[in-house]
Design a protein around this motif. Sequence first.
Motif, PDB file in Angstrom:
ATOM      1  N   ASP A 155     -34.557  10.844 -57.084  1.00 41.76           N
ATOM      2  CA  ASP A 155     -33.293  11.574 -56.977  1.00 41.76           C
ATOM      3  C   ASP A 155     -32.983  12.344 -58.268  1.00 41.76           C
ATOM      4  O   ASP A 155     -32.525  13.488 -58.231  1.00 41.76           O
ATOM      5  CB  ASP A 155     -32.128  10.625 -56.661  1.00 41.76           C
ATOM      6  N   MET A 156     -33.240  11.719 -59.418  1.00 43.22           N
ATOM      7  CA  MET A 156     -32.998  12.391 -60.690  1.00 43.22           C
ATOM      8  C   MET A 156     -33.961  13.561 -60.875  1.00 43.22           C
ATOM      9  O   MET A 156     -33.586  14.618 -61.389  1.00 43.22           O
ATOM     10  CB  MET A 156     -33.115  11.413 -61.869  1.00 43.22           C
ATOM     11  N   ASP A 157     -35.187  13.396 -60.406  1.00 41.82           N
ATOM     12  CA  ASP A 157     -36.175  14.476 -60.458  1.00 41.82           C
ATOM     13  C   ASP A 157     -35.681  15.679 -59.654  1.00 41.82           C
ATOM     14  O   ASP A 157     -35.736  16.823 -60.135  1.00 41.82           O
ATOM     15  CB  ASP A 157     -37.514  13.976 -59.932  1.00 41.82           C
ATOM     16  N   GLU A 158     -35.190  15.429 -58.463  1.00 41.92           N
ATOM     17  CA  GLU A 158     -34.665  16.518 -57.619  1.00 41.92           C
ATOM     18  C   GLU A 158     -33.456  17.186 -58.274  1.00 41.92           C
ATOM     19  O   GLU A 158     -33.336  18.412 -58.269  1.00 41.92           O
ATOM     20  CB  GLU A 158     -34.275  15.989 -56.244  1.00 41.92           C
ATOM     21  N   LYS A 159     -32.570  16.377 -58.831  1.00 38.58           N
ATOM     22  CA  LYS A 159     -31.379  16.925 -59.476  1.00 38.58           C
ATOM     23  C   LYS A 159     -31.769  17.804 -60.664  1.00 38.58           C
ATOM     24  O   LYS A 159     -31.259  18.907 -60.824  1.00 38.58           O
ATOM     25  CB  LYS A 159     -30.461  15.781 -59.923  1.00 38.58           C
ATOM     26  N   LEU A 160     -32.694  17.322 -61.475  1.00 40.74           N
ATOM     27  CA  LEU A 160     -33.127  18.076 -62.647  1.00 40.74           C
ATOM     28  C   LEU A 160     -33.906  19.324 -62.266  1.00 40.74           C
ATOM     29  O   LEU A 160     -33.835  20.343 -62.963  1.00 40.74           O
ATOM     30  CB  LEU A 160     -33.963  17.180 -63.568  1.00 40.74           C
ATOM     31  N   SER A 161     -34.642  19.262 -61.162  1.00 37.78           N
ATOM     32  CA  SER A 161     -35.378  20.443 -60.689  1.00 37.78           C
ATOM     33  C   SER A 161     -34.418  21.569 -60.317  1.00 37.78           C
ATOM     34  O   SER A 161     -34.771  22.744 -60.411  1.00 37.78           O
ATOM     35  CB  SER A 161     -36.251  20.081 -59.488  1.00 37.78           C
ATOM     36  N   GLY A 162     -33.223  21.196 -59.901  1.00 35.50           N
ATOM     37  CA  GLY A 162     -32.189  22.177 -59.601  1.00 35.50           C
ATOM     38  C   GLY A 162     -31.382  22.568 -60.823  1.00 35.50           C
ATOM     39  O   GLY A 162     -30.348  23.230 -60.717  1.00 35.50           O
ATOM     40  N   LEU A 163     -31.859  22.128 -62.007  1.00 34.98           N
ATOM     41  CA  LEU A 163     -31.214  22.414 -63.297  1.00 34.98           C
ATOM     42  C   LEU A 163     -29.772  21.921 -63.365  1.00 34.98           C
ATOM     43  O   LEU A 163     -28.929  22.506 -64.030  1.00 34.98           O
ATOM     44  CB  LEU A 163     -31.284  23.909 -63.627  1.00 34.98           C
ATOM     45  N   ARG A 164     -29.520  20.810 -62.659  1.00 37.81           N
ATOM     46  CA  ARG A 164     -28.197  20.191 -62.721  1.00 37.81           C
ATOM     47  C   ARG A 164     -28.215  19.075 -63.748  1.00 37.81           C
ATOM     48  O   ARG A 164     -29.175  18.323 -63.847  1.00 37.81           O
ATOM     49  CB  ARG A 164     -27.800  19.654 -61.349  1.00 37.81           C
ATOM     50  N   GLN A 165     -27.146  18.971 -64.508  1.00 37.16           N
ATOM     51  CA  GLN A 165     -27.038  17.948 -65.551  1.00 37.16           C
ATOM     52  C   GLN A 165     -26.743  16.588 -64.915  1.00 37.16           C
ATOM     53  O   GLN A 165     -26.095  16.507 -63.867  1.00 37.16           O
ATOM     54  CB  GLN A 165     -25.922  18.340 -66.519  1.00 37.16           C
ATOM     55  N   LEU A 166     -27.226  15.529 -65.552  1.00 42.29           N
ATOM     56  CA  LEU A 166     -26.958  14.170 -65.084  1.00 42.29           C
ATOM     57  C   LEU A 166     -25.602  13.713 -65.594  1.00 42.29           C
ATOM     58  O   LEU A 166     -25.130  14.148 -66.634  1.00 42.29           O
ATOM     59  CB  LEU A 166     -28.040  13.217 -65.603  1.00 42.29           C
ATOM     60  N   THR A 167     -25.008  12.778 -64.860  1.00 42.68           N
ATOM     61  CA  THR A 167     -23.784  12.152 -65.346  1.00 42.68           C
ATOM     62  C   THR A 167     -24.166  11.172 -66.454  1.00 42.68           C
ATOM     63  O   THR A 167     -25.345  10.821 -66.626  1.00 42.68           O
ATOM     64  CB  THR A 167     -23.061  11.377 -64.230  1.00 42.68           C
ATOM     65  N   GLN A 168     -23.189  10.702 -67.175  1.00 44.74           N
ATOM     66  CA  GLN A 168     -23.453   9.738 -68.232  1.00 44.74           C
ATOM     67  C   GLN A 168     -24.114   8.490 -67.666  1.00 44.74           C
ATOM     68  O   GLN A 168     -25.091   7.976 -68.212  1.00 44.74           O
ATOM     69  CB  GLN A 168     -22.162   9.366 -68.960  1.00 44.74           C
ATOM     70  N   SER A 169     -23.602   7.992 -66.563  1.00 47.67           N
ATOM     71  CA  SER A 169     -24.152   6.785 -65.941  1.00 47.67           C
ATOM     72  C   SER A 169     -25.606   7.002 -65.497  1.00 47.67           C
ATOM     73  O   SER A 169     -26.467   6.136 -65.719  1.00 47.67           O
ATOM     74  CB  SER A 169     -23.276   6.399 -64.745  1.00 47.67           C
ATOM     75  N   GLN A 170     -25.878   8.145 -64.872  1.00 45.66           N
ATOM     76  CA  GLN A 170     -27.250   8.445 -64.437  1.00 45.66           C
ATOM     77  C   GLN A 170     -28.189   8.549 -65.637  1.00 45.66           C
ATOM     78  O   GLN A 170     -29.299   8.021 -65.615  1.00 45.66           O
ATOM     79  CB  GLN A 170     -27.284   9.754 -63.646  1.00 45.66           C
ATOM     80  N   ALA A 171     -27.746   9.234 -66.676  1.00 45.30           N
ATOM     81  CA  ALA A 171     -28.576   9.403 -67.873  1.00 45.30           C
ATOM     82  C   ALA A 171     -28.872   8.061 -68.531  1.00 45.30           C
ATOM     83  O   ALA A 171     -30.006   7.800 -68.950  1.00 45.30           O
ATOM     84  CB  ALA A 171     -27.887  10.338 -68.862  1.00 45.30           C
ATOM     85  N   GLU A 172     -27.874   7.202 -68.619  1.00 43.88           N
ATOM     86  CA  GLU A 172     -28.069   5.890 -69.233  1.00 43.88           C
ATOM     87  C   GLU A 172     -29.025   5.034 -68.414  1.00 43.88           C
ATOM     88  O   GLU A 172     -29.866   4.324 -68.971  1.00 43.88           O
ATOM     89  CB  GLU A 172     -26.723   5.197 -69.424  1.00 43.88           C
TER      90      GLU A 172
END
Length: 66
Positions: free
Chosen positions: A38-55
């Motif tokens: 899911d994070m890979d897909e989000k980052l592929s769309g150049l969307r920033q992660l939330t603090q919780s997701q990043a941690e």
Amino acid sequence: MSEMWKPQPIEVYRSWVDAITSEASEELNDWEINFVNDMDEKLSGLRQLTQSQAEKLESIYVEYTS
């Protein structure tokens, strides 16, 4: 007063996802696999992660990569 959280550049998160995928994909549980995908897909769309997701991504990265 605690420090304000600042996101890493997307390239840093992409490098973590790439390292997790190449070094540890067989060690991850189902939830972790889905989360990293899911994070890979989000980052592929150049969307920033939330603090919780990043941690959480960072904790998986630290736990499973060398």
